[in-house]
Design an enzyme around this catalytic site. Sequence first.
Site, mmCIF file in Angstrom:
data_model
loop_
_atom_site.group_PDB
_atom_site.id
_atom_site.type_symbol
_atom_site.label_atom_id
_atom_site.label_comp_id
_atom_site.label_asym_id
_atom_site.label_seq_id
_atom_site.Cartn_x
_atom_site.Cartn_y
_atom_site.Cartn_z
ATOM 1 N N CYS A 32 0.953 -1.140 0.212
ATOM 2 C CA CYS A 32 -0.559 -0.221 -0.313
ATOM 3 C C CYS A 32 0.799 1.383 -0.048
ATOM 4 O O CYS A 32 1.050 1.574 0.967
ATOM 5 C CB CYS A 32 -0.564 -0.160 1.550
ATOM 6 N N CYS A 35 -0.087 3.572 3.076
ATOM 7 C CA CYS A 35 0.515 3.841 3.899
ATOM 8 C C CYS A 35 1.852 3.895 4.011
ATOM 9 O O CYS A 35 2.071 4.595 5.429
ATOM 10 C CB CYS A 35 0.388 1.879 4.153
#
Length: 107
Positions: A32, A35
Amino acid sequence: MSAVKTVTDATFEDEVLKSDKPVLVDFWADWCGPCKQMAPVLDKFAEEHGEKIQVVKINTDQNPETPRAYDVLALPTFKVYKGGEVVKDIRGARPKRKLEEDLAEFL
């Protein structure tokens, strides 16, 4: 060393649900991009506000039970737990200033 602690499915109850102060949980994964962008933001946030709110992260790929139990469907997702209950739900990356605004009630 990061001020953000890593938790797992096995430690989530003790570290988060039984905490005596609010806990911001970062649900993330290695793949991600947003993230990864949030990691330094959360580190700085935890350094500055760790006395009032604990910051932890849980890798959703390695620990699938907890995200499933709390309906985490998108990453990054941030949830604040207080007294064992979710009291705030935030989805998506954001700058530190916006994160502080979103979490002002806990700071």
